[in-house]
Design a protein around this motif. Structure first.
Motif, short mmCIF file in Angstrom:
data_model
loop_
_atom_site.label_atom_id
_atom_site.label_comp_id
_atom_site.label_asym_id
_atom_site.label_seq_id
_atom_site.Cartn_x
_atom_site.Cartn_y
_atom_site.Cartn_z
N ARG A 51 49.16 36.89 39.10
CA ARG A 51 49.16 38.15 39.82
C ARG A 51 50.42 38.91 39.45
O ARG A 51 51.49 38.33 39.25
CB ARG A 51 49.15 37.87 41.32
CG ARG A 51 47.89 37.22 41.84
CD ARG A 51 47.04 38.15 42.66
NE ARG A 51 47.73 38.83 43.72
CZ ARG A 51 47.93 38.32 44.94
NH1 ARG A 51 47.50 37.11 45.23
NH2 ARG A 51 48.55 39.04 45.86
N ARG A 52 50.33 40.24 39.39
CA ARG A 52 51.51 41.05 39.08
C ARG A 52 52.52 40.89 40.21
O ARG A 52 52.18 40.79 41.38
CB ARG A 52 51.12 42.51 38.88
CG ARG A 52 50.54 43.20 40.09
CD ARG A 52 49.98 44.56 39.71
NE ARG A 52 49.37 45.22 40.86
CZ ARG A 52 49.94 46.18 41.55
NH1 ARG A 52 51.13 46.62 41.20
NH2 ARG A 52 49.32 46.73 42.57
N PRO A 72 32.31 51.25 43.47
CA PRO A 72 33.65 51.81 43.18
C PRO A 72 34.41 52.12 44.46
O PRO A 72 33.87 52.69 45.40
CB PRO A 72 33.31 53.09 42.41
CG PRO A 72 31.95 52.87 41.86
CD PRO A 72 31.23 52.04 42.88
N ASN A 73 35.66 51.69 44.51
CA ASN A 73 36.50 52.01 45.66
C ASN A 73 37.78 52.72 45.22
O ASN A 73 38.70 52.88 46.01
CB ASN A 73 36.84 50.76 46.46
CG ASN A 73 37.55 49.71 45.60
OD1 ASN A 73 37.91 49.98 44.46
ND2 ASN A 73 37.75 48.53 46.15
N GLY A 74 37.83 53.13 43.96
CA GLY A 74 38.98 53.86 43.46
C GLY A 74 40.16 52.98 43.11
O GLY A 74 41.18 53.47 42.63
N ALA A 75 40.06 51.67 43.31
CA ALA A 75 41.19 50.77 43.07
C ALA A 75 41.14 50.24 41.64
O ALA A 75 40.66 49.14 41.39
CB ALA A 75 41.18 49.63 44.08
N PHE A 76 41.62 51.05 40.71
CA PHE A 76 41.63 50.66 39.30
C PHE A 76 43.05 50.67 38.78
O PHE A 76 43.85 51.54 39.13
CB PHE A 76 40.79 51.62 38.45
CG PHE A 76 39.32 51.56 38.74
CD1 PHE A 76 38.52 50.61 38.13
CD2 PHE A 76 38.74 52.45 39.63
CE1 PHE A 76 37.16 50.56 38.40
CE2 PHE A 76 37.38 52.39 39.91
CZ PHE A 76 36.59 51.44 39.29
N PHE A 77 43.34 49.74 37.90
CA PHE A 77 44.63 49.78 37.21
C PHE A 77 44.63 50.92 36.20
O PHE A 77 43.59 51.30 35.66
CB PHE A 77 44.91 48.47 36.48
CG PHE A 77 45.21 47.32 37.40
CD1 PHE A 77 46.41 47.28 38.11
CD2 PHE A 77 44.31 46.29 37.58
CE1 PHE A 77 46.70 46.23 38.96
CE2 PHE A 77 44.59 45.23 38.43
CZ PHE A 77 45.79 45.20 39.12
N SER A 78 45.80 51.46 35.94
CA SER A 78 45.93 52.47 34.90
C SER A 78 45.56 51.86 33.55
O SER A 78 45.99 50.76 33.22
CB SER A 78 47.37 52.99 34.85
OG SER A 78 47.57 53.75 33.68
N PRO A 79 44.76 52.56 32.72
CA PRO A 79 44.42 52.03 31.40
C PRO A 79 45.50 52.30 30.36
O PRO A 79 45.34 51.92 29.21
CB PRO A 79 43.12 52.77 31.05
CG PRO A 79 43.27 54.08 31.73
CD PRO A 79 44.02 53.80 33.02
N ALA A 130 49.53 50.35 39.39
CA ALA A 130 50.50 49.78 38.46
C ALA A 130 50.20 48.31 38.20
O ALA A 130 49.57 47.64 39.01
CB ALA A 130 51.89 49.91 39.08
N PRO A 131 50.67 47.77 37.05
CA PRO A 131 51.21 48.56 35.95
C PRO A 131 50.10 49.09 35.03
O PRO A 131 50.07 50.24 34.70
CB PRO A 131 52.11 47.57 35.23
CG PRO A 131 51.45 46.24 35.49
CD PRO A 131 50.85 46.33 36.86
N CYS A 132 49.18 48.23 34.59
CA CYS A 132 48.05 48.70 33.77
C CYS A 132 47.04 47.58 33.62
O CYS A 132 47.33 46.42 33.93
CB CYS A 132 48.52 49.18 32.39
SG CYS A 132 49.21 47.88 31.35
N GLY A 133 45.86 47.90 33.14
CA GLY A 133 44.83 46.90 32.94
C GLY A 133 43.67 47.47 32.15
O GLY A 133 43.55 48.69 31.99
#
Length: 409
Positions: A191-192, A210-217, A257-260
Motif C-alpha cells: 500500500r502507498r 465508478p465512484n471517481g476514486a482513480f489514481f492519476s495515470p 496520489a501518486p499514480c497508477g
C-alpha cells in the motif's frame, strides 16, 4: 510434456533446470554434511541465543534426483535447435522412471526421521520431499545442529548455525533440509505510504460501479523547481526535474496520489492491442500463480476488477494447500493483509495482460521457502498450466545457497 516456466521478480528459476548433485552411494554408513544449507544472515545478524527446545517445527527433506548429469545434458539438448532432442520433452512418466527419487529412497528417509523421533506428515509429488514434524530439541539431535534466534533488520528469525548432518544411507539421498529456519519470503505489493507519517493511506472500498476514486495515470509530472531549506535558513538546496506522480496531498477524485495504471494503460504500453486483434488473448492457455496463504476475497476481488474494466470473464481455479492465513500459527494480521493484497494484484495483473487465459491460483501453506517450492511442485506435477508466474522474494545478501535446490529441481 508441456514446458513449465517459473517467472519471479526477485527469484527466477527455470523449472526444467536441475540441481548439481553427485550420484547416490548405496551402503554408505558414514556421516554426510548437507552443504550450502546455512542462511547467510547467520554470519551477520545479531545472535539472540538458542531457540526454545520444546517448540514444534516442520522440516522438509528434499531428495536428490537420480542420474543428474544425464538429465542436465538432456535439458541442454532440449533447448539447442541443432540437437535431435530439441523440444523433445519428457512425459511425467518418463521423468519419474529415469530421474525421480524411488519409493525405496523415501522409505529410507522415513526410517531415519522416525528413528530420530520425528513424525512423518507427507511425501511430495514425484517423491521429491518428505515432510516431518518434531520439537526443536529432536530436530537438533537428528541433524547435529544448534538452532538459534537472530535479529535480522529488526525481525526475529530462527536458523541453524551450521550445515546439518545426516547419518548413514539417508545422508546420500538428501539434497537439502528445509524448515530449520522460519525465514520467509515477502510479497512485493505494498500500500502507498505517506512519507511524513510513515502510515499507509486509507483503503478505498471496492465498488463495481465508478465512484471517481482513480489514481492519476500520470506518473511523471512536468519538470519543476523545488527549493528546500532547514527551518527557513541554511543549508538550502534546489532541485529541478520531473516529480513522480501527483502530490500525496492531492485528493481530487480521478487523480489520487501518486499514480497508477489500469489494464488499457498496460495493454497499450506493451503493444498488446494488436495481438488481441489477431486473437492472441491467451485463450486456451492457463497461467499459474503461486502465492502464500492466498486471499479470502480473491474471487469477489477478481470479479469486481474484471467487471469494472470490461475484461473478459475470468475463469479462476483456486488450490488451497494449507489453512487460512489467519488460522496459521505465528502469522500476524498485517502479514495476512500483505499476502492477500499480493494475491489480488497478481491475479488482476495477469488477467489484464492475458484476458483470455485461465488462471490457476495455488495458495501455498505459508510464505516459507519450502512451502512455496512445494506449491510450485504441486502445480507442475498436476499440470495446472504451462506458465508459472510469481511475485515474491527476499534480499539475496541474507540467503546464501540454502533455499534454492528445491526450485532448481
Amino acid at each position: 510434456m508441456k514446458t513449465n516456466k517459473l517467472r519471479s521478480v526477485a527469484l527466477s528459476t527455470l523449472l526444467l533446470g536441475v540441481m548439481a548433485a553427485s550420484p547416490m552411494f548405496a551402503g554408505d554408513n558414514s556421516r554426510h554434511t548437507i552443504t550450502h544449507n546455512t542462511w547467510r544472515f547467520v554470519s551477520t545478524a545479531k545472535d539472540l541465543g538458542p531457540a526454545g527446545s520444546l517448540k514444534p517445527v516442520t522440516v522438509y527433506l528434499w531428495l536428490r534426483l537420480h542420474d543428474v548429469d544425464s538429465l542436465q545434458d538432456l535439458v541442454e539438448q532440449q533447448y539447442d535447435p541443432a540437437s535431435a532432442n530439441y523440444h523433445n520433452w519428457l512425459t511425467a512418466e518418463q521423468f519419474n522412471a529415469d530421474y525421480a527419487p524411488l519409493a525405496d529412497d523415501v522409505a529410507t528417509i522415513k526410517d531415519f526421521l522416525q528413528a530420530h523421533k520425528l513424525s512423518i506428515l507427507s511425501v511430495g509429488e514425484r517423491n521429491l520431499y518428505v515432510k516431518a514434524q518434531g520439537s526443536i530439541a529432536d530436530v537438533q539431535a537428528a541433524f547435529g545442529v544448534q538452532i538459534h534466534q537472530f535479529d535480522v533488520r529488526g525481525r526475529r528469525y530462527r536458523a541453524n548455525t551450521s550445515d546439518p548432518i545426516v547419518d548413514g544411507l539417508a545422508g546420500t539421498l538428501v539434497s537439502r533440509i528445509g524448515g530449520l529456519s522460519d525465514y520467509g519470503l515477502q510479497p512485493h505489493a505494498l500500500r502507498r505510504v505517506n512519507p511524513e507519517t510513515g502510515r499507509p493511506s486509507p483503503a478505498i472500498p471496492l465498488s463495481a460501479a465508478p465512484n471517481g476514486a482513480f489514481f492519476s495515470p500520470y506518473c511523471l509530472e512536468p519538470p519543476q523547481v523545488v527549493k528546500l531549506s532547514t527551518d527557513g535558513s541554511s543549508p538550502t538546496a534546489v532541485y529541478f526535474g520531473n516529480s513522480y506522480g501527483a502530490p500525496l496531498s492531492n485528493s481530487t477524485l480521478g487523480t489520487l496520489a501518486p499514480c497508477g495504471y489500469q489494464p488499457s494503460d498496460l495493454q497499450t504500453a506493451y503493444g498488446l492491442t494488436a495481438l488481441y486483434r489477431e486473437g492472441l488473448t491467451g485463450a486456451g492457455q492457463t497461467n499459474v500463480i503461486v502465492d502464500a496463504f492466498g486471499s479470502p476475497t480473491i474471487t469477489a476481488d477478481a470479479d469486481t476488477f474484471t467487471g469494472f474494466y470490461g475484461l473478459a470473464p475470468l475463469n479462476l481455479s483456486v488450490y488451497q494447500l494449507g489453512q487460512s492465513c489467519a488460522a496459521t500459527p505465528g502469522t500476524t494480521s498485517s502479514r495476512c493483509q500483505s499476502w492477500g493484497l499480493e494475491t489480488t494484484v497478481d491475479v488482476d495483473a495477469v488477467h489484464s495482460v492475458a484476458p483470455g487465459a485461465n488462471i490457476a491460483l495455488v495458495e501455498a501453506a505459508s510464505d516459507l521457502f519450502d512451502d512455496l517450492a512445494a506449491g510450485i511442485l504441486f502445480a507442475v506435477s498436476n499440470d495446472l498450466g504451462n506458465v508459472i508466474s510469481n511475485s515474491w522474494g527476499a534480499p539475496e545478501v541474507e540467503l546464501g545457497g540454502a533455499p534454492f535446490t528445491p526450485f532448481d529441481d
